[in-house]
Design a protein around this motif. Sequence first.
Motif, mmCIF file in Angstrom:
data_model
loop_
_atom_site.group_PDB
_atom_site.id
_atom_site.type_symbol
_atom_site.label_atom_id
_atom_site.label_comp_id
_atom_site.label_asym_id
_atom_site.label_seq_id
_atom_site.Cartn_x
_atom_site.Cartn_y
_atom_site.Cartn_z
ATOM 1 N N UNK B 1 77.400 28.860 81.792
ATOM 2 C CA UNK B 1 76.246 29.971 81.681
ATOM 3 C C UNK B 1 74.743 29.041 82.019
ATOM 4 N N UNK B 2 74.613 28.118 81.239
ATOM 5 C CA UNK B 2 73.374 27.399 81.275
ATOM 6 C C UNK B 2 73.466 26.725 82.777
ATOM 7 N N UNK B 3 74.541 26.144 83.381
ATOM 8 C CA UNK B 3 74.413 25.816 84.762
ATOM 9 C C UNK B 3 74.238 26.966 85.642
ATOM 10 N N UNK B 4 74.580 28.090 85.425
ATOM 11 C CA UNK B 4 74.301 29.215 86.010
ATOM 12 C C UNK B 4 72.524 29.355 86.278
ATOM 13 N N UNK B 5 72.262 29.020 85.068
ATOM 14 C CA UNK B 5 70.674 29.528 85.150
ATOM 15 C C UNK B 5 69.877 28.361 85.911
ATOM 16 N N UNK B 6 70.442 27.168 85.755
ATOM 17 C CA UNK B 6 69.821 26.159 86.636
ATOM 18 C C UNK B 6 70.078 26.459 88.150
ATOM 19 N N UNK B 7 71.180 26.935 88.366
ATOM 20 C CA UNK B 7 71.494 27.116 89.852
ATOM 21 C C UNK B 7 70.678 28.146 90.300
ATOM 22 N N UNK B 8 70.602 29.171 89.542
ATOM 23 C CA UNK B 8 69.684 30.385 89.841
ATOM 24 C C UNK B 8 68.189 29.977 90.155
ATOM 25 N N UNK B 9 67.814 29.001 89.052
ATOM 26 C CA UNK B 9 66.436 28.497 89.387
ATOM 27 C C UNK B 9 66.194 27.374 90.737
ATOM 28 N N UNK B 10 67.396 27.013 91.003
ATOM 29 C CA UNK B 10 67.282 26.027 92.167
ATOM 30 C C UNK B 10 67.097 27.042 93.224
ATOM 31 N N UNK B 11 68.257 28.185 93.274
ATOM 32 C CA UNK B 11 67.909 28.851 94.320
ATOM 33 C C UNK B 11 66.569 29.578 94.809
ATOM 34 N N UNK B 163 69.277 35.828 105.878
ATOM 35 C CA UNK B 163 69.907 35.786 104.755
ATOM 36 C C UNK B 163 71.446 35.211 105.092
ATOM 37 N N UNK B 164 71.814 35.926 106.198
ATOM 38 C CA UNK B 164 73.355 35.608 106.618
ATOM 39 C C UNK B 164 73.581 33.910 106.736
ATOM 40 N N UNK B 165 72.616 33.486 107.608
ATOM 41 C CA UNK B 165 72.608 32.309 107.768
ATOM 42 C C UNK B 165 72.799 31.374 106.514
ATOM 43 N N UNK B 166 71.650 31.575 105.587
ATOM 44 C CA UNK B 166 71.650 30.902 104.334
ATOM 45 C C UNK B 166 72.809 31.023 103.413
ATOM 46 N N UNK B 167 73.461 32.414 103.588
ATOM 47 C CA UNK B 167 74.449 32.384 102.642
ATOM 48 C C UNK B 167 75.784 31.628 103.296
ATOM 49 N N UNK B 168 75.938 31.399 104.419
ATOM 50 C CA UNK B 168 76.906 30.514 105.135
ATOM 51 C C UNK B 168 76.601 29.036 104.767
ATOM 52 N N UNK B 169 75.290 28.759 104.505
ATOM 53 C CA UNK B 169 75.018 27.523 104.151
ATOM 54 C C UNK B 169 75.135 27.081 102.648
ATOM 55 N N UNK B 170 74.932 28.165 101.864
ATOM 56 C CA UNK B 170 74.927 27.798 100.345
ATOM 57 C C UNK B 170 76.350 28.008 99.897
ATOM 58 N N UNK B 171 76.862 29.171 100.461
ATOM 59 C CA UNK B 171 78.208 29.542 99.420
ATOM 60 C C UNK B 171 79.371 29.203 100.725
ATOM 61 N N UNK B 172 80.198 28.379 99.979
ATOM 62 C CA UNK B 172 81.376 28.214 100.876
ATOM 63 C C UNK B 172 82.276 29.489 100.653
ATOM 64 N N UNK B 173 83.007 29.910 101.687
ATOM 65 C CA UNK B 173 83.891 31.081 101.672
ATOM 66 C C UNK B 173 85.088 30.643 100.706
ATOM 67 N N UNK B 174 85.512 31.503 99.905
ATOM 68 C CA UNK B 174 86.465 31.214 98.937
ATOM 69 C C UNK B 174 87.961 30.889 99.782
ATOM 70 N N UNK B 175 88.791 30.256 99.185
ATOM 71 C CA UNK B 175 89.803 29.989 99.818
ATOM 72 C C UNK B 175 91.165 30.618 99.738
#
Lengths: 279, 176
Positions: B1-11, B163-175
Motif C-alpha cells: 500500500x505504502x509502496x504503491x503510493x510512493x510509486x504513484x508519486x514517482x510516476x 502513452x503507448x511508448x511510456x507504458x511499454x517502458x514503465x510496465x513489463x508485460x505480465x508473463x
Amino acid sequence: MNSILKYLQLKLHVLLFVFLEILSIIIIVRNNVYQSSYYFNNTRQISAHLHELNSRIFDYFSLYKKNEDLVSENLSLRKHLKSNYVIESKTIFEINDTVYKQRYKYIPAQIITNSTNRNNNYITLNKGRASGIEPGLGVFCPEGVVGIVERVSENYSIVVSLLSTSKFKLVPKISELSYTKGSLEWNGKDPNYLDFKGINKYELIKEGHHIVTSPYTKIFPENIPIGVVSSLSKNDADPFYKIKVKSDVNFGEIQVVYVVFDLFKKEIEQLENEIIIKK
Amino acid sequence: MFLNIIKQIGIFIMIVIIQLFLLNNIVIGSRFAYLFQPQLIVMYLLFMPIGISQIKMTISAFIAGIMFDLFFNSWGIHAFVATFIGFTRYYVTAGIENTISARDEDRQVWTSKKSQSWKWTYFLSFIFIYHFLFIMIETLGRNFFTAVLPSVLISSLSVFVIILILENLLFRPSKN
C-alpha cells in the motif's frame, strides 16, 4: 434522519465529486482573467434579465398605488391653478427699489357693473376708500386705459369710462412719432372706436400708429396703450385730420382693472399752486 | 500500500518532468503552436490503480490536477478536468477489479491484461475527453471548428502515442 445519513454515505462519492468540481470552478473563475470575465458577463446578463422580468411582473401589482399617487398629485396641482384664485380685496402691491423711486402704486380691483350702451358709461369697482382709492385716479386694465375714478364710497368706487361723450377727454401720445398732441373723445356710437381730434394735416400720422398715454398726465403712467389709428381722412375746409382710433380695450369684456395711484401727485400740485398764487 | 503510493508519486513526478522539460519545449512553428497542447497528466489518471475506491480516486485526481495547475499556471482547469476523469473512470474500470486477478503486482499492469482493442478505446476516449474539456474550458469554445477541434485531435493523438511508448517502458508485460 438516519436514513438520510445512510443515503448521503451511499452517495458520498458523488457529493465529493460535485464539491471538488465546484471548488475547481471557483479556482478557475478567481484566477483566470478570461474565464472570470466570461463568467461574470454571462451571470450579469442572466441576473439583469431576471431583474427586468421581476420588475415587469411586480409593476402590475403597484399600479393601483401609482394611480392613487397620480390622483393626489393632480389634486395638489389643481389647487395651484390660477382660476382658483380671486384677487383679494384689500391688497396693494408696491415696488421697492433703491435706484428708482416708486412713483405709481397699483390697486387691483374687480368690476361689478359695466355698461357700454349709454352716452356716459360708468364702471363700478369693488374697492373704495378703504383700499386707498380717491376720486381722480386713473384706471386701466392690461389691454389699455379704462377710465378715471369719479366717486368713491367706503368699499366701492365709480369710474367714468373712456366711453363717455362729455366727461372724459384725454391728451394722448402717438407712440411712433413720440409726441403728445390732440385730444381723444368718444362720439357715443361705436364702443370700439374713439375720435382723435386736433391733429394738423401736415403731421406724419399714419394708419397703424399706436396711441398711448402721454408722460404729462398725472393720472396715468406713460405708455399705457389706448388704441390704434384705424382710418385717416382729410377735408379741404378743415385744417385737422379726421382720425378714428380702434380701442385696444374691449369694454364689454373687462373683468379686472388696476387703479393707479400717483405718489407724487400732491407734491406736483402743491408746486403748481405756488406758482399760481405768486402770479 | 505504502509502496504503491510512493510509486504513484514517482510516476507523477516523472510525468511532470516530461511535461515540463520535453513537451512544453516542442513548438511546431509559431503559426500552428496552438495545435500541439498535450497534457500528459491524463497518463497518471489512466494508470491509477484500479483497486482503490471511487472517493480515493476522485480526491487523488483532484490533488494531481491541482499540482499540475501549480506547475503550469492553468489555475483550476486541470483540477476540474482531472476530477471529472477520476470520477468517471471508476465506472469503466470497476468491472476489471472483479474479473482480473486480485494479486497486487498484477494491478500495476492491468491494462495489458485486457485485449488490445479495449485498451486503445479506453486510452483514446479518455485522452480525447480530457483534451476536449481542457481546451474548451481554456478557450470557452472560441473558434471551435478552426482552432479547438484540430488542436484537441492532434494533442490527443500525440499523447496517445507518448502513452503507448511510456507504458511499454514503465510496465513489463505480465508473463502469464
